[in-house]
Every structure is written in C-alpha cells, then in structure tokens.
Write a protein that holds these residues in place. Structure first.
Motif, short mmCIF file in Angstrom:
data_model
loop_
_atom_site.label_atom_id
_atom_site.label_comp_id
_atom_site.label_asym_id
_atom_site.label_seq_id
_atom_site.Cartn_x
_atom_site.Cartn_y
_atom_site.Cartn_z
N ARG A 1 0.83 -1.22 0.03
CA ARG A 1 0.12 0.05 0.15
C ARG A 1 0.96 1.43 -0.02
NH1 ARG A 1 -3.77 -1.52 4.84
NH2 ARG A 1 -1.73 -2.45 5.57
N VAL B 1 1.24 3.32 -3.30
CA VAL B 1 0.03 3.93 -4.11
C VAL B 1 0.09 5.54 -3.76
CG1 VAL B 1 -2.62 3.91 -4.07
CG2 VAL B 1 -1.41 1.81 -3.48
N ASP C 1 -3.37 10.26 -5.44
CA ASP C 1 -4.39 10.34 -6.28
C ASP C 1 -4.86 8.97 -6.87
OD1 ASP C 1 -2.28 9.38 -8.22
OD2 ASP C 1 -2.26 11.00 -9.29
N GLY C 2 -4.28 7.72 -6.32
CA GLY C 2 -4.83 6.51 -6.50
C GLY C 2 -3.84 5.78 -7.50
N ARG C 3 -3.04 6.36 -8.16
CA ARG C 3 -1.97 5.97 -9.08
C ARG C 3 -0.78 4.90 -8.50
NH1 ARG C 3 -2.13 7.82 -14.49
NH2 ARG C 3 -0.06 7.61 -14.72
N GLY D 1 -3.36 -4.73 -5.83
CA GLY D 1 -4.26 -3.83 -6.29
C GLY D 1 -4.56 -3.80 -7.78
N TRP E 1 -3.02 -1.06 -13.60
CA TRP E 1 -3.42 -0.56 -12.24
C TRP E 1 -4.72 0.20 -12.16
CZ3 TRP E 1 -1.52 -1.73 -7.53
CH2 TRP E 1 -1.85 -1.19 -6.28
N TYR F 1 -7.69 2.62 -10.99
CA TYR F 1 -7.85 3.91 -10.15
C TYR F 1 -8.90 4.68 -10.45
CZ TYR F 1 -5.63 7.12 -13.60
OH TYR F 1 -5.33 7.97 -14.46
N THR F 2 -9.15 5.52 -9.84
CA THR F 2 -10.71 6.49 -10.09
C THR F 2 -9.91 7.99 -9.97
OG1 THR F 2 -11.98 5.03 -8.46
CG2 THR F 2 -12.77 7.49 -8.98
N SER F 3 -10.32 8.66 -11.23
CA SER F 3 -10.13 9.90 -11.45
C SER F 3 -10.75 11.03 -10.38
CB SER F 3 -10.18 10.27 -12.76
OG SER F 3 -11.78 10.28 -12.96
N ARG G 1 -13.53 5.77 -13.64
CA ARG G 1 -12.69 4.48 -13.48
C ARG G 1 -11.63 4.42 -14.64
NH1 ARG G 1 -11.65 1.84 -9.15
NH2 ARG G 1 -11.73 -0.20 -10.13
#
Length: 532
Positions: free
Chosen positions: A373, A376, A379-381, A428, A448, A450-452, A457
C-alpha cells in the motif's frame, strides 16, 4: 418425479451430460471413428484434464449402441501398483476389464467369460482378449485409458501382447479389431518405455502396429462461446462477448481452465447478472492463488530435469542447446500441456505463464518486506519510480544470494524481479508477462485500476522490459530500446522502463549496482533505464 438437477461446470473427473455443461466429446475427435472402422490400432494423447476419459466413455457407448461393435473403455491406473511385476499387472488389468464390462449394462452375450484362460504369466492378457473375442458376436474395440500407469516390464509385456495379437489376426486369431491407447504421452515415449528407441530403428517395438497418434485439441473461441451458452440457456445469465474473448485469451482453450474460470464465477463467487471481463480477471486471480489440483500437478513437474531443460530458456529468453535428446524433451513437455507447440517454444497460455513464474519466485517473495500500500500515490495511481528504487535496495541486499537458488540459474534475474513485482503490484493491480525462447527479453505490463478526481474508473498502464547482459555478449541497451519501442507501439504508450541485469564477471560489485538513467528510444520516446 424428482426434478432434474441443475447442471454446472465440471472441474473434477469425467463429465456427465446430464449433470455438466459440456461439448459433444466425439466431435472433438472425428478421426477416431474413421480409424476404428478401418480396424486400426492407434494412440490418443493429451494433457491431463482435457477430456480424454469423457471422450472415450461416450465414444464407447455410441459405438456399442449402434449394434455392430462391443466397445469397452477401461482404466489401467489400478495396474500402476504392480510396477515391474507383469503377472500382477495382467491380473489387475483383467479385473478392471471384467468390472468395466459388468458396469456397462451389456447383455450377457457381450460380456467377457467368467473365467479367463489359465496360461503362463506374460501371455494371460492377450489370451483373455482372444477368448473374449472368440465368444463375442460383435467386433470388440478396446480403449485402454491411463496407459501411462503401466511401469517397466509390465508396460513391455502388455504392449508386446497387443502387438502379437494384432499381427496374428490375419491368421485367424480372434482379437480386438481396434485398440486405442490413451494417455499423456505420444507414441515416441511408449517406444522408449517398452524397450524401443525414439528414432524408430527398433523393428520389434510394439508400436510398429500403430496407424496414427491423435492429440485431443483445446477448445476454440467458438467452442467456449457454445459451452458458456449452455449456462446462459439454462439460467439466463449471460457471459458478455468480451468476457468470452478474455477467457480464450487467458486459457488458449485449455478445457480445464475454461471450465474452472466459469465454475469460479458462477458457483464460488456467486456472481449475479451479466458476467464481464472484470469478473473473469477476478476469477483468474482466485484460481491462481488457490493453486487447484490441476495447476499444482503441472507446477510439480517444473524441477524435473527434462522439464527444466525446456522451460528455463523460455523464461530466460535464451536459445536452448539443441540435440536429439532436447527434441524428445520438448515433445514430452508439450505432451504435458506446458508449452503451446514443439517449434516455437512458448508457454501454453497466459495463466500457466503466470503460475510458473509465481511458483519459481516463491522463495524470493519471502524476502520482500515492503508494504504494497505504500506504493499507492495520493491520487490512487501506482508509484512505479519508487518501486524501481526499492528494487535496487532489495537487489543489492539479496540478489547475490537469490541468484544462486537451486535450478533455473539462467532465468534467475527474471524470476527475482517478477517475484518482487508480484508481491507489490498484485494487491491492487495486474501483471501481464510475455516471454519465449530466443527473444532475449521478458516484457511486463502493469495494469493498475484507479479512480480519477471526477469519479471516472481508469487503468494506469506501465511497461517494463527486462534484458540480461551475459558473458561474451555485447551491451544489450540498443536492442533493448528498439524492442521497447515496438512493445510501446503495440500498446499505444509513450514511455516505459528498461531493466538490464549485468551477469558478466566484470559487473560492478553488488553494493554499487542499481544506477538509473533517462534516455530516448530510437523513436524518440523518453524512457528510464535501470542497470542492475
């Protein structure tokens, strides 16, 4: 009346059309009927869990129901316990034959005699078949499943008796009109096992009577759509076209994998509604993590010398040392189902490709202590640059020890980096790996999700190419950048990473390895090179 049970995707044992979704087995092997009508003896071989036993059982039932043939399928597996004791093997096989005939529901006139001829061990099996054929009002066709179970002298004895009976038929000796030997191996390996040689120079080989060697093929994309369509018809739950296409891409039609993915989704995961690509990806991960019996049986072979000799250059991307023995090893590994063909050496499908690297990297993964984790970004990237920096620290500390791991020395660098990536990415994201003998590289795609910020998505894609600088070779940087360009072109990406492992004696000391540089590819892309 009891309502019929719902059908399901079968992953264990023989398929039953009343209980399982399945394709018509005999359509997968149309040549078999032709050879049986010609009274030929032949081999049917395929990897485990591809439908051999199901095909033989249904073909035997269909032939017998037509009225001219008494076709019986029996397993030789029980005779494995006899080892070299051919007398015991004969007794066990004849017991299996009688039981199979009694369980078939045949009328009394088709059953073998209650007492077999009392003859010298080493000829009992052939004499028993002759006596049965003498009494039978129909032509006898015999399917010997799991023929690989016979060992040493027992294999020699049974196959020799079949050859003798086959050759005596023109002289009037009653004997099965057609015999099918079914197992993992092609005819070449039975010659070796029965005292012959693989180059065909032994005229006494039991297999100079074999007309053909058939291989039960994998499913096509249309086959998968038809199979999954049975579930849709029965339940109303649809597999989207993209999902079916992804299953074919991941499995290349390997029957057990096709059924296992569908079983995982429809039964274990309990998915409701349409089945999408995302569900297929989830099922794939669950299947690999669970290491089902079929997958375990395959990976257990990885450290067999014959298998390692073929698989190692595939993982390492090197050209193997080829000789006559290597050709036999390639055919053997192909018969096991681990590689796609015998010409271009590639792992059979992406799921096997991933399982192999995960298994070979198990030891390395235990050394990876970083927290997934922590890679990560806010921003989720996924933070790939930091992962590469952490790998340099790991490589300096553990690389020298891990690279000496038992077996697969030529592929050690690839295995170690793949294990490191798997430990940190697969929590992930997903890793797609491409490798084959002679390519001199291993291509990696990190996907990978992730959510903007606006809630969309998205999928981050990062490309990495691995190369090894081996003793006596020139610097692979230029070739690596050119190959990376081609990989990026195919994936329509603008940047990537090239990792070069230095395996030469003149490489820097371990504590100095791991330098980064930013450069451009021949096509002008900005990329990162890690020299490890």
């Amino acid at each position: 009346m009891r309502p019929p049970r719902a059908r399901y995707f079968n992953t264990t044992g023989t398929c039953d059309p009343l209980r399982h979704y399945m394709l018509p087995p005999t359509q997968r092997l149309p040549q078999a009927r032709v050879l049986i009508e010609m009274d030929r003896y032949f081999v049917l071989h395929a990897p485990r869990q591809t439908g051999k036993t199901t095909t033989l059982n249904i073909l035997a039932s269909e032939l017998t129901a037509e009225g001219d043939i008494a076709a019986l399928s029996l397993s030789c597996e029980r005779a494995k316990a006899a080892g070299d004791d051919y007398a015991a093997a004969e007794s066990l096989l004849l017991d299996s034959l009688r039981e199979a005939a009694e369980e078939s529901g045949w009328p009394e006139k088709l059953l073998p005699p209650e007492a077999w001829p009392r003859v010298t061990p080493g000829s009992r099996f052939g004499s028993a078949l002759s006596e049965w054929c003498r009494r039978s009002p129909r032509r006898v066709v015999l399917f010997l499943d799991e023929i690989d179970a016979l060992q040493g002298n027992s294999m020699v004895s049974i196959l020799s008796q079949l050859r003798d009976g086959h050759n005596a038929r023109p002289k009037g000796r009653p004997f099965p009109s057609s015999v099918v030997l079914c197992g993992l191996r092609d005819v070449r390996d039975y010659k070796v096992a029965s005292g012959g040689v693989s180059d065909g120079s032994n005229p006494a080989s039991p297999f100079n009577i074999v007309a053909e060697s058939l291989r039960l093929g994998d499913f096509t994309a249309d086959d998968i759509a038809e199979l999954y369509g049975q579930h849709t018809q029965a339940t109303g739950q649809e597999f989207t076209k993209d999902a079916v296409d992804r299953v074919f891409e991941l499995t290349q039609g390997q029957p057990w994998l096709v059924n296992a993915l569908a079983h995982e989704i429809t039964f274990k995961m309990g998915v409701t509604g349409a089945i999408t690509c995302e569900r297929v990806e989830e099922a794939k991960e669950r299947l690999i993590r669970a290491r089902a019996t079929h997958l375990d049986a395959l990976v257990a072979r990885l450290h067999e010398p014959r298998v390692e000799r073929v698989i190692e250059p595939i993982v390492a991307g090197t050209w193997p040392d080829t000789d006559a023995a290597f050709d036999d090893d390639v055919s053997y590994v192909h018969d096991l189902g681990l590689i796609r063909g015998t010409r271009d050496l590639e792992i059979a499908n992406p799921i096997y490709r991933e399982v192999l690297l995960r298994v070979l990297g198990d030891r390395t993964e235990r050394f990876v202590k970083a927290e997934p984790r922590s890679f990560v970004l806010p921003d989720g990237r996924f933070d790939l640059p930091r992962l590469l920096q952490e790998f340099v620290i790991f490589w300096r500390e553990h690389g020298e020890v891990l690279i000496q791991q038992e077996g697969y020395h030529e592929a050690a660098c690839h295995i170690i980096l793949m294990a490191f990536l798997h430990r940190l990415v697969n929590g992930g994201g997903h890793l797609d790996r491409e490798y084959a003998a002679g390519t001199k590289r291993l291509d990696v795609l990190i996907r990978w999700p992730y959510t903007s910020p606006d809630g969309e998505r998205l999928i981050q894609r990062e490309v990495m190419e691995l190369k090894v600088w081996r003793p006596g070779e020139t610097d692979p940087t230029h070739d690596g950048l050119t190959q990376l360009d081609r990989y990026l072109d195919r994936l329509t990406l603008t940047t990537g990473s090239l990792v070069i492992f230095n395996r030469r004696p003149e490489a820097p000391p371990w504590h100095e390895r791991g330098s980064f540089e930013h450069t451009t590819t021949p096509a002008g892309r900005q990329v990162t090179i890690l020299r490890a």
